[in-house]
Design a protein around this motif. Structure first.
Motif, PDB file in Angstrom:
ATOM      1  N   CYS A   1      16.831  57.270 -16.851  1.00 19.91           N
ATOM      2  CA  CYS A   1      15.546  57.818 -16.425  1.00 19.91           C
ATOM      3  C   CYS A   1      15.670  59.309 -16.135  1.00 19.91           C
ATOM      4  CB  CYS A   1      15.040  57.094 -15.176  1.00 19.91           C
ATOM      5  SG  CYS A   1      14.559  55.397 -15.478  1.00 19.91           S
ATOM      6  N   HIS A   2      14.774  60.095 -16.728  1.00 17.68           N
ATOM      7  CA  HIS A   2      14.756  61.529 -16.471  1.00 17.68           C
ATOM      8  C   HIS A   2      14.310  61.795 -15.031  1.00 17.68           C
ATOM      9  CE1 HIS A   2      13.471  65.778 -16.861  1.00 17.68           C
ATOM     10  NE2 HIS A   2      14.361  65.809 -17.833  1.00 17.68           N
ATOM     11  N   VAL A   3      14.724  62.951 -14.503  1.00 16.83           N
ATOM     12  CA  VAL A   3      14.390  63.298 -13.115  1.00 16.83           C
ATOM     13  C   VAL A   3      12.880  63.304 -12.899  1.00 16.83           C
ATOM     14  CG1 VAL A   3      14.493  65.128 -11.390  1.00 16.83           C
ATOM     15  CG2 VAL A   3      16.517  64.592 -12.756  1.00 16.83           C
ATOM     16  N   SER A   4      12.131  63.823 -13.890  1.00 15.25           N
ATOM     17  CA  SER A   4      10.671  63.873 -13.737  1.00 15.25           C
ATOM     18  C   SER A   4      10.076  62.473 -13.642  1.00 15.25           C
ATOM     19  CB  SER A   4      10.050  64.622 -14.919  1.00 15.25           C
ATOM     20  OG  SER A   4      10.318  63.948 -16.140  1.00 15.25           O
ATOM     21  N   ILE A   5      10.669  61.511 -14.356  1.00 17.56           N
ATOM     22  CA  ILE A   5      10.184  60.135 -14.285  1.00 17.56           C
ATOM     23  C   ILE A   5      10.494  59.532 -12.920  1.00 17.56           C
ATOM     24  CG2 ILE A   5      10.335  57.856 -15.329  1.00 17.56           C
ATOM     25  CD1 ILE A   5       9.028  60.010 -17.038  1.00 17.56           C
ATOM     26  N   ILE A   6      11.678  59.847 -12.379  1.00 25.91           N
ATOM     27  CA  ILE A   6      12.037  59.351 -11.048  1.00 25.91           C
ATOM     28  C   ILE A   6      11.064  59.905 -10.009  1.00 25.91           C
ATOM     29  CG2 ILE A   6      13.838  59.331  -9.282  1.00 25.91           C
ATOM     30  CD1 ILE A   6      15.886  59.505 -11.531  1.00 25.91           C
ATOM     31  N   ASP A   7      10.691  61.171 -10.163  1.00 24.61           N
ATOM     32  CA  ASP A   7       9.713  61.767  -9.253  1.00 24.61           C
ATOM     33  C   ASP A   7       8.381  61.024  -9.330  1.00 24.61           C
ATOM     34  OD1 ASP A   7      11.472  63.657  -8.336  1.00 24.61           O
ATOM     35  OD2 ASP A   7      10.830  65.212  -9.738  1.00 24.61           O
ATOM     36  N   GLN A   8       7.958  60.689 -10.550  1.00 24.14           N
ATOM     37  CA  GLN A   8       6.699  59.965 -10.706  1.00 24.14           C
ATOM     38  C   GLN A   8       6.778  58.577 -10.078  1.00 24.14           C
ATOM     39  OE1 GLN A   8       5.974  60.032 -14.923  1.00 24.14           O
ATOM     40  NE2 GLN A   8       5.136  62.105 -14.896  1.00 24.14           N
ATOM     41  N   LEU A   9       7.925  57.941 -10.224  1.00 24.40           N
ATOM     42  CA  LEU A   9       8.098  56.620  -9.609  1.00 24.40           C
ATOM     43  C   LEU A   9       8.056  56.719  -8.087  1.00 24.40           C
ATOM     44  CD1 LEU A   9      10.929  55.136 -11.877  1.00 24.40           C
ATOM     45  CD2 LEU A   9       8.483  54.614 -11.942  1.00 24.40           C
ATOM     46  N   GLU A  10       8.655  57.786  -7.548  1.00 25.91           N
ATOM     47  CA  GLU A  10       8.627  57.988  -6.095  1.00 25.91           C
ATOM     48  C   GLU A  10       7.198  58.188  -5.598  1.00 25.91           C
ATOM     49  OE1 GLU A  10      11.206  61.322  -5.640  1.00 25.91           O
ATOM     50  OE2 GLU A  10      12.920  60.086  -5.037  1.00 25.91           O
ATOM     51  N   LYS A  11       6.454  59.054  -6.306  1.00 28.42           N
ATOM     52  CA  LYS A  11       5.083  59.331  -5.887  1.00 28.42           C
ATOM     53  C   LYS A  11       4.192  58.100  -5.994  1.00 28.42           C
ATOM     54  CE  LYS A  11       5.387  64.202  -7.235  1.00 28.42           C
ATOM     55  NZ  LYS A  11       4.953  65.241  -8.201  1.00 28.42           N
ATOM     56  N   GLY A  12       4.547  57.201  -6.899  1.00 26.26           N
ATOM     57  CA  GLY A  12       3.767  55.979  -7.067  1.00 26.26           C
ATOM     58  C   GLY A  12       4.229  54.840  -6.184  1.00 26.26           C
ATOM     59  N   ASN A  13       5.135  55.140  -5.221  1.00 27.20           N
ATOM     60  CA  ASN A  13       5.651  54.116  -4.284  1.00 27.20           C
ATOM     61  C   ASN A  13       6.271  52.928  -5.016  1.00 27.20           C
ATOM     62  OD1 ASN A  13       4.730  55.567  -1.980  1.00 27.20           O
ATOM     63  ND2 ASN A  13       2.660  54.762  -2.318  1.00 27.20           N
ATOM     64  N   PHE A  14       7.002  53.233  -6.084  1.00 23.02           N
ATOM     65  CA  PHE A  14       7.659  52.185  -6.857  1.00 23.02           C
ATOM     66  C   PHE A  14       8.835  51.570  -6.086  1.00 23.02           C
ATOM     67  CE2 PHE A  14      11.075  51.115  -9.904  1.00 23.02           C
ATOM     68  CZ  PHE A  14      10.457  50.079 -10.591  1.00 23.02           C
ATOM     69  N   PHE A  15       9.560  52.428  -5.364  1.00 24.06           N
ATOM     70  CA  PHE A  15      10.749  51.952  -4.659  1.00 24.06           C
ATOM     71  C   PHE A  15      10.354  51.319  -3.321  1.00 24.06           C
ATOM     72  CE2 PHE A  15      12.211  55.573  -7.262  1.00 24.06           C
ATOM     73  CZ  PHE A  15      13.097  54.888  -8.092  1.00 24.06           C
ATOM     74  N   ASN A  16      11.064  50.232  -2.977  1.00 22.40           N
ATOM     75  CA  ASN A  16      10.832  49.546  -1.704  1.00 22.40           C
ATOM     76  C   ASN A  16      12.154  48.945  -1.230  1.00 22.40           C
ATOM     77  OD1 ASN A  16      11.166  47.119  -3.224  1.00 22.40           O
ATOM     78  ND2 ASN A  16       8.977  47.226  -3.786  1.00 22.40           N
TER      79      ASN A  16
ATOM     80  N   ILE B   1      13.577  47.008  -4.398  1.00 22.49           N
ATOM     81  CA  ILE B   1      13.822  47.855  -5.573  1.00 22.49           C
ATOM     82  C   ILE B   1      14.173  49.246  -5.063  1.00 22.49           C
ATOM     83  CG2 ILE B   1      12.904  48.738  -7.739  1.00 22.49           C
ATOM     84  CD1 ILE B   1      10.844  46.516  -7.693  1.00 22.49           C
ATOM     85  N   THR B   2      15.434  49.613  -5.147  1.00 19.82           N
ATOM     86  CA  THR B   2      15.898  50.887  -4.617  1.00 19.82           C
ATOM     87  C   THR B   2      16.504  51.722  -5.733  1.00 19.82           C
ATOM     88  OG1 THR B   2      18.150  50.154  -4.147  1.00 19.82           O
ATOM     89  CG2 THR B   2      16.471  49.685  -2.469  1.00 19.82           C
ATOM     90  N   LYS B   3      16.905  52.919  -5.372  1.00 22.82           N
ATOM     91  CA  LYS B   3      17.532  53.795  -6.362  1.00 22.82           C
ATOM     92  C   LYS B   3      18.948  53.351  -6.706  1.00 22.82           C
ATOM     93  CE  LYS B   3      14.810  57.948  -5.432  1.00 22.82           C
ATOM     94  NZ  LYS B   3      14.831  59.371  -5.048  1.00 22.82           N
ATOM     95  N   HIS B   4      19.448  52.333  -6.005  1.00 29.15           N
ATOM     96  CA  HIS B   4      20.728  51.743  -6.406  1.00 29.15           C
ATOM     97  C   HIS B   4      20.580  50.974  -7.717  1.00 29.15           C
ATOM     98  CE1 HIS B   4      23.108  52.761  -2.870  1.00 29.15           C
ATOM     99  NE2 HIS B   4      22.054  52.465  -2.117  1.00 29.15           N
ATOM    100  N   HIS B   5      19.338  50.781  -8.146  1.00 28.44           N
ATOM    101  CA  HIS B   5      19.086  50.099  -9.416  1.00 28.44           C
ATOM    102  C   HIS B   5      18.962  51.092 -10.580  1.00 28.44           C
ATOM    103  CE1 HIS B   5      17.777  47.042  -6.476  1.00 28.44           C
ATOM    104  NE2 HIS B   5      18.075  46.150  -7.410  1.00 28.44           N
TER     105      HIS B   5
END
Length: 660
Positions: free
Chosen positions: A606-621, A624-628
Motif C-alpha cells: 500500500c502506498h503512503v497516500s493510500i494509508i493516509d486515505q484509510l486513516e482518514k476513513g477510520n479503516f483501522f480499529n 484491523i491495525t497497521k500490523h496487518h
C-alpha cells in the motif's frame, strides 16, 4: 493445510529469516512520517506578496523566448534556421490558400493564418521544432461550422426581372470571415482558460488510437469535401449527421455534369505532385530541401490559367480577388458565441492534442522538454489574437514540422523567417494568384492527405497488440464519419472512458507462487517455476478496486480462497483509489468474513497516500491495525512464516498489491 512455525522457517521462502521484517505500525515507530504543517493565513498572505523574483519567474514562464533567445547560438543555428524558415514558408503559401478553401473562407484568410499565429508562437511557444499554422483537420472542422451557420442559401440575391437567384459571394465571404474570426477567438479563450487552470492534462483523454481514428475519418471528410472542386460541379453545402454521405451522393448524381477541363487539370496536378514528392523523398539525402512542388504547381497553373483564359473558355473556377495589404483588427461578434460554443471547445481540444503530440515527439528526439500548460496558453494566444486579424484556428502540421527539422531548423527563428516570407506575399505577391484554379488547391489538399490515409494500417497493428484500443479506433472512425466532426469527437471520448470501466470489469485475478531462491512471486497458472507456499495463498487483482468492481473483486477472492489456509490476498493498494469509502467497506467486509473462518488478512504494497486515505476513513480499529500492513509481498510472507505477532499455526490471510 497448517504447518508449524519451525517447519516453515526452514523453507526456501524463509531463507532471509535473519533480516528484520517490519509491519507498517512497527515501521512508523522507527521512522514516523512527518506531517507538513498547514500554512497560516498570515504566511499565505506573506507568500502571496509580489516580488521581483516572482514577477521575473512568471514573465519567463509566459514568455519562454526570454529564456532561450539571449542564449541563442547565432553561429551554429542561424543559417540552418534561415534555410528551414524559407523552406517552410514556401509550404505555408499553398497550404494556407488550400486550407482556406476547406474552412469556407477567402484565400487571403489562409495567408493571414500562416502569418500572425506563427509569429505569436515564436514568442509564447516552448517547442523548438513544430510548425504551427493552418491544418487540414482543423480547417474542415471550421468548414462544418461555416456550412451550418452561413450556408450559401443565405446569400442568394434575386436577378432583376426573373425568378432566378445568384450567389452574392462578396456578402457571403464577409459574413463568413466575421463568423470564423469569432470562432477562432472563442477557441483561443477556451485554450487560454484551460492553460491557466493547469488543464494541460486534458489531452490524456484523447488516447493515441482515438486521435488517429479521428484524424483518419476527418481525412475522408476532407477528401469528400474536395470532390466538387475536382469534378467542377455545384453541390449544396451540408452539415450535421450523415452530411458527408449526403454530399457524396449528390456529387455522384451530378457526375454527368462534370467539367472536363476542371477534372483534367486536377488529375494532371495530382499526378505531378505525387510523382515529384516520391522523387524528392528518394533523393532526400542529396537535396538541400524538398522540392517545393506545391508552390511550383501553383505558380505554373496560375500562369497557364491567366494566359489561356481557363475560366472564360472552359468555365474552370478560380480563386478570385485576393486583396493586398494588411487589414486592421476587428472585434468579434459575441452573438455567435452561443451557437458555436460546442464546436469551439472541440476545435480547441483537437488542435491542442495534435500540437502537443508533435511537440513531445520532437522534444524527445532532440532532448528538451515542452511545457504542456504553456503550450496550451501559447496556442490560445495564437488563436485569440489571430481572430482579431481575420485568422482561422491553427494547429501543428506534421508535414511542415518534418520539413522544418530536416532542413536544419533548430528553433522558432525558422518560424519567424517563414512568417516574413508570408508577409511579403500578403503585401505584394498575393494578388498575382487571383487566376489560380480552385481545383489546383483541391489537388494539393488531397495529395497531402496521403499520410493520414496510411493510418488505416493501425487496424492490423492494433488487432495484434491491443483489441480494446482497436475498438476505440474503429468506434471513433465510424462515429466521426456518421455524426460529423464535433459530435463524433464527443461520442469517441465517451466511449474511450467507458472502456476504462470495461477493463476494470475484466480484471485478471490470480494466485501467486514463490520463485525459488528469489523474493519474486508470479502467477502459478502462467509460471511453472512459481510454487504456492504451503499454508499461504497469495491473491492478486490487476485492477484498482472501486465501486464498479468491488463486488467482483470480493467474489473472486472468496472463489480463489477455496480452503481455510494461511493465505495472502493481493489488491491494487498502490493505485490511486476513487470512491475510497467503497474500497474500505469492501476490505472491512473481507477482514470480517475471513476472521469468521479463522483466517487472518494482511495487506501488502500500500502506498503512503493510500494509508493516509484509510486513516482518514477510520479503516483501522482494534481488530484491523497497521500490523496487518507490509511494504511488500515478500516482507509479508517472511513475517507470517516466522509467526511474528501470530499464534502459529493459526490460519492467516494476507492482502497485498503486487503489480506484475
Amino acid at each position: 493445510m497448517v504447518m508449524e512455525q519451525s517447519e516453515l522457517q526452514h523453507r526456501p521462502w524463509a531463507s532471509q529469516a535473519d533480516s528484520k521484517v517490519l509491519s507498517e505500525a512497527e515501521l512508523e515507530e522507527i521512522a514516523p512520517r512527518t506531517r507538513a504543517p498547514q500554512p497560516s493565513l498570515c504566511s499565505r498572505l506573506r507568500d502571496a506578496r509580489c516580488s521581483c523574483a516572482v514577477a521575473k519567474a512568471l514573465l519567463f514562464r509566459f514568455l519562454p523566448i526570454l529564456s532561450w533567445l539571449p542564449r541563442y547560438p547565432v553561429r551554429d543555428w542561424l543559417f540552418g534556421d534561415i534555410i528551414s524558415g524559407f523552406s517552410v514558408g514556401i509550404m505555408h503559401l499553398p497550404q494556407g490558400l488550400a486550407y482556406a478553401l476547406l474552412a469556407g473562407v477567402p484565400p487571403v484568410t489562409g495567408l493571414y493564418s500562416s502569418f500572425y499565429p506563427v509569429f505569436l508562437y515564436f514568442l509564447f511557444g516552448t517547442s523548438r521544432h513544430i510548425s504551427v499554422g493552418p491544418f487540414a483537420v482543423i480547417s474542415i472542422m471550421i468548414g462544418s461550422v461555416t456550412a451550418s451557420l452561413m450556408p450559401n442559401s443565405n446569400f442568394l440575391d434575386p436577378v432583376n426581372g426573373t425568378n432566378e437567384t445568384v450567389l452574392n459571394e462578396t456578402r457571403r465571404d464577409s459574413a463568413r470571415v466575421e463568423l470564423v474570426a469569432t470562432l477562432t477567438i472563442l477557441v483561443g479563450i477556451f485554450q487560454i482558460a484551460l492553460g491557466l487552470l493547469q488543464f494541460g492534462f486534458v489531452v490524456t483523454y484523447l488516447s493515441d488510437p482515438l486521435v488517429r481514428g479521428y484524424t483518419t475519418a476527418a481525412a475522408i471528410q476532407v477528401l469528400a469535401s474536395q470532390l466538387k472542386y475536382v469534378f467542377g460541379v455545384e453541390v449544396a453545402e451540408q452539415s450535421g449527421p450523415l452530411s458527408m454521405f449526403t454530399a457524396f451522393t449528390e456529387i455522384c448524381s451530378k457526375l454527368p455534369q462534370t467539367n472536363v477541363g476542371t477534372l483534367v487539370t486536377s488529375l494532371i496536378a495530382m499526378a505531378t505532385i505525387v510523382a515529384v514528392k516520391m522523387l524528392s523523398a528518394k533523393l532526400s539525402s542529396k537535396l538541400p530541401m524538398p522540392i517545393p512542388i506545391e508552390l511550383i504547381t501553383i505558380i505554373v497553373s496560375t500562369g497557364i490559367s491567366y494566359g489561356a483564359g481557363l475560366k472564360a473558355k472552359f468555365g474552370i473556377a478560380v480563386v478570385g480577388d485576393i486583396p493586398s495589404g494588411m487589414k486592421p483588427p476587428v472585434a468579434p461578434n459575441p452573438s455567435y458565441f452561443g451557437q458555436m460554443v460546442g464546436n469551439a471547445f472541440a476545435i480547441a481540444v483537437v488542435s491542442y492534442a495534435i500540437c502537443i503530440s508533435l511537440g513531445k515527439i520532437f522534444a524527445l528526439k532532440h532532448g528538451y522538454k515542452v511545457n504542456s500548460n504553456q503550450e496550451l496558453i501559447a496556442m490560445g494566444i495564437c488563436n485569440f489574437m489571430g481572430g482579431f486579424f481575420q485568422c482561422f484556428s491553427i494547429s501543428g502540421s506534421m508535414s511542415r514540422t518534418l520539413v522544418q527539422e530536416s532542413t536544419g531548423g533548430n528553433s522558432q527563428v525558422a518560424g519567424v523567417v517563414a512568417s516574413i516570407l508570408i508577409l511579403v506575399t500578403i503585401l505584394k505577391i498575393g494578388q498575382l494568384f487571383q487566376a489560380l484554379p480552385k481545383t489546383i488547391l483541391a489537388a494539393i489538399v488531397i495529395v497531402n492527405l496521403m499520410g493520414m490515409f496510411r493510418q488505416f494500417t493501425d487496424i492490423c497493428t492494433l488487432w495484434q497488440s491491443n483489441r480494446i484500443d482497436l475498438l476505440i479506433w474503429l468506434v471513433t472512425f465510424v462515429a466521426t464519419l456518421l455524426l460529423n466532426l464535433d459530435m463524433g469527437l464527443g461520442v469517441s471520448v465517451a466511449f474511450a472512458l467507458l472502456t476504462v470501466i470495461f477493463r476494470t470489469q475484466l480484471a485478471h485475478y490470480s494466485i501467486l507462487g514463490h520463485v525459488s531462491n528469489t523474493g519474486i512471486y508470479r502467477d502459478v497458472a502462467e509460471y511453472n517455476t512459481a510454487e504456492e507456499i504451503p499454508g499461504v495463498k497469495i491473491f492478486r487483482s490487476s485492477a484498482t478496486v472501486y465501486f464498479a468492481n468491488a463486488e467482483l473483486y470480493s467474489e473472486a477472492l472468496k472463489e480463489k480462497e477455496a480452503t481455510p489456509e494461511l493465505s495472502e490476498a493481493s489488491d491494487p493498494c498502490s493505485a490511486d483509489l476513487g470512491f475510497v469509502d467503497v474500497e474500505m467497506e469492501t476490505k472491512t467486509q473481507i477482514f470480517r468474513d475471513f476472521r469468521e473462518l479463522e483466517v487472518d488478512v494482511f495487506l501488502a504494497g500500500c502506498h503512503v497516500s493510500i494509508i493516509d486515505q484509510l486513516e482518514k476513513g477510520n479503516f483501522f480499529n482494534q481488530t484491523i491495525t497497521k500490523h496487518h500492513l507490509f511494504a511488500s509481498v515478500h516482507d509479508a510472507i517472511a513475517y507470517v512464516t516466522r509467526g511474528q505477532g501470530q499464534s502459529m499455526p493459526r490460519p492467516v490471510t494476507l492482502d497485498s498489491s503486487t503489480k506484475l
